[in-house]
Enzyme design. Structure first.
Site, short mmCIF file in Angstrom:
data_model
loop_
_atom_site.label_atom_id
_atom_site.label_comp_id
_atom_site.label_asym_id
_atom_site.label_seq_id
_atom_site.Cartn_x
_atom_site.Cartn_y
_atom_site.Cartn_z
N ARG A 68 29.09 13.49 70.61
CA ARG A 68 28.12 13.10 69.26
C ARG A 68 27.26 13.94 69.40
O ARG A 68 26.34 14.46 68.25
CB ARG A 68 27.96 11.68 69.24
N TYR A 122 17.11 16.93 42.98
CA TYR A 122 18.66 16.62 42.87
C TYR A 122 18.96 15.44 42.62
O TYR A 122 18.45 14.31 43.31
CB TYR A 122 19.23 17.14 44.22
N ASP A 194 13.36 20.32 49.82
CA ASP A 194 14.71 20.66 49.64
C ASP A 194 14.78 22.07 49.19
O ASP A 194 14.33 22.38 48.13
CB ASP A 194 15.35 19.83 48.56
N LYS A 219 25.92 25.23 50.55
CA LYS A 219 25.72 26.32 49.33
C LYS A 219 25.66 27.47 49.82
O LYS A 219 26.60 28.18 50.46
CB LYS A 219 24.48 25.86 48.69
C1 LIG Z 1 24.02 20.42 46.62
C2 LIG Z 1 22.80 20.13 46.73
C3 LIG Z 1 22.47 19.06 47.87
C4 LIG Z 1 23.51 18.32 48.61
O1 LIG Z 1 24.15 19.01 49.39
P1 LIG Z 1 25.72 18.61 49.75
O2 LIG Z 1 26.08 19.48 50.76
O3 LIG Z 1 26.49 18.70 48.51
O4 LIG Z 1 25.71 17.01 50.15
C5 LIG Z 1 21.05 18.78 47.71
N1 LIG Z 1 20.29 19.32 47.44
C6 LIG Z 1 20.35 20.25 46.31
C7 LIG Z 1 19.33 20.94 45.75
C8 LIG Z 1 21.96 20.82 46.25
O5 LIG Z 1 22.07 21.57 45.18
#
Ligand SMILES: *Cc1c(COP(=O)(O)O)cnc(C)c1O
Length: 397
Positions: A68, A122, A194, A219
């Protein structure tokens, strides 16, 4: 130490060199090394003897201890991400971007604390705040993404964290991050960003005063629509708190996924440049059409976020929005259904183009545009083909 510990190296070089420590990619007994760290799958770690076991009772984060806590595949990705963010002390990996955001908020907040949350966040970030975080006694105040230094008026003695996202999800407001982080530092408040849209390649967050930079690696960093992961990269002061919480929450990621994400990271510079260029070509074409209301893209000169974007960002990614002038939801559905090259799907940042209808949720600053909004993630196709596809969409309205 990897070669990218040399602070003079430029971002594209760091992307290639980051996390490639010899102890993770070679073994002297094999007489050589490999380029990428092998996929080390492990739950149990075997110790040589009792003395070895006793010595590693307080394992650090980069020595084998228990599955882990990670293996060299995991550490190589974390290290490469740290190398991308000047001023960072370390990176923690989470099974998704949502998990990274939730874990960061839980680690830094306690009952009675106040959180300032950007109104363009988000949607699942909002859901966590209004759900678990509120239930655990954190008081959340949503603020206007364009507030800038005016954030000072919202800070109380209980305010512990300001959460930012720039450009904002769906509506793409660009925040004045240096102004907000300056106020936060003066008032002893932490900041968390973020940074999924820009990545440290386009916006080195810690260098702009942010304490914790979050990314959904799902992403652009992964970039191939086949892995989910999230990261938090933080300053020396904050990182140990995040690590302690991640251990307590049992956050762990698969080494197989780390190998995918690490492979994506190596080509981020060239992909991002092409995503940005293709996206801007499509955005400019949309902006010139009479049946388009607004194009929400900070790299377009007329955009409300353009000045701050030009000042702070090193480039653009390929995700943006636009409105269909005078259309209704049914017309938007006809537009989207007529597209053949754009997949209809959530997520973004992969090599293939995607489209989704988007309906912003706001509580502090209403989203008042009556025209329906569409979000495009522009991929690596030839933009002329994408434009031809969008032309089919407009014809279907
Ligand atoms: C997609 C996204 C997330 C979350 O990511 P996941 O890997 O899908 O959980 C967080 N912040 C933004 C701006 C996003 O577009």
């Amino acid at each position: 130490m990897s070669k990218s510990d040399d602070e003079n190296l430029r971002p594209a070089t760091r992307l290639v060199q980051g996390g490639r420590r010899p102890e993770w990619t070679g073994d002297p007994r094999l007489g050589g090394s490999v380029v990428n760290p092998p996929v080390w799958r492990a739950s149990t770690i075997l110790y040589d003897n009792m003395a070895d076991l006793a010595a590693r009772g307080h394992a650090t984060h980069d020595k084998l201890y228990y599955g882990r806590r990670g293996t060299p595949t995991v550490w190589a990705l974390a290290d490469a991400l740290t190398d991308m963010e000047p001023g960072a002390a370390g990176t923690l990996l989470y099974p998704s971007g949502v998990a990274a955001n939730s874990a960061g908020l839980l680690a830094l907040l306690a009952p009675g604390d106040r959180l300032l949350m950007v109104d363009s966040a988000y949607e699942p970030t909002r859901a966590f705040c209004n759900g678990l975080l509120a239930r655990y006694g954190v008081v959340i105040t949503y603020y206007d993404p364009l507030i800038g230094a005016g954030i000072a008026d919202l800070i109380t003695p209980q305010t512990k964290l300001i959460f930012l996202e720039s450009p904002g999800s769906l509506t793409f407001e660009v925040q004045d991050i240096p102004a907000i982080t300056q106020v936060a530092r003066d008032r002893g408040v932490l900041t968390m960003l973020d940074n999924t849209w820009a990545t440290p390649l386009l916006f080195p967050a810690l260098a702009h005063g942010v304490d914790v930079a979050m990314m959904s690696l799902t992403k652009y960093v992964g970039g191939h629509s086949d892995a989910m992961m999230g990261s938090l990269t933080a300053t020396k002061a904050v990182w140990p708190r995040l690590r302690g919480a991640a251990y307590q929450l049992g956050q762990a990621v698969s080494p197989d996924d780390c190998a995918f994400v690490l492979r994506g990271l190596r080509t981020l510079d060239v992909r991002m440049a092409r995503h940005g260029e293709n996206g801007l070509t499509v955005a400019k074409w949309l902006a010139a059409r009479a049946d388009v209301g607004r194009v929400l893209h900070p790299a377009l000169p007329g955009d409300r976020g353009h000045a701050i974007w030009s000042r702070d960002f090193a480039g653009t990614s390929g995700l943006f929005g636009f409105t269909l002038k005078g259309a209704d939801a049914a017309a938007r559905a006809r537009f989207i259904d007529a597209l053949t090259l754009f997949g209809i799907g959530f997520s973004w940042g992969g090599y293939e183009s995607l489209v989704v209808p988007s309906d912003p949720i706001r509580t502090a600053t209403p989203w008042s545009d009556p025209d329906p909004l569409v979000r495009l993630s522009i991929g690596l196709e030839d933009p002329a083909d994408l434009i031809a596809d969008l032309t089919r969409g407009f014809a279907a309205i």
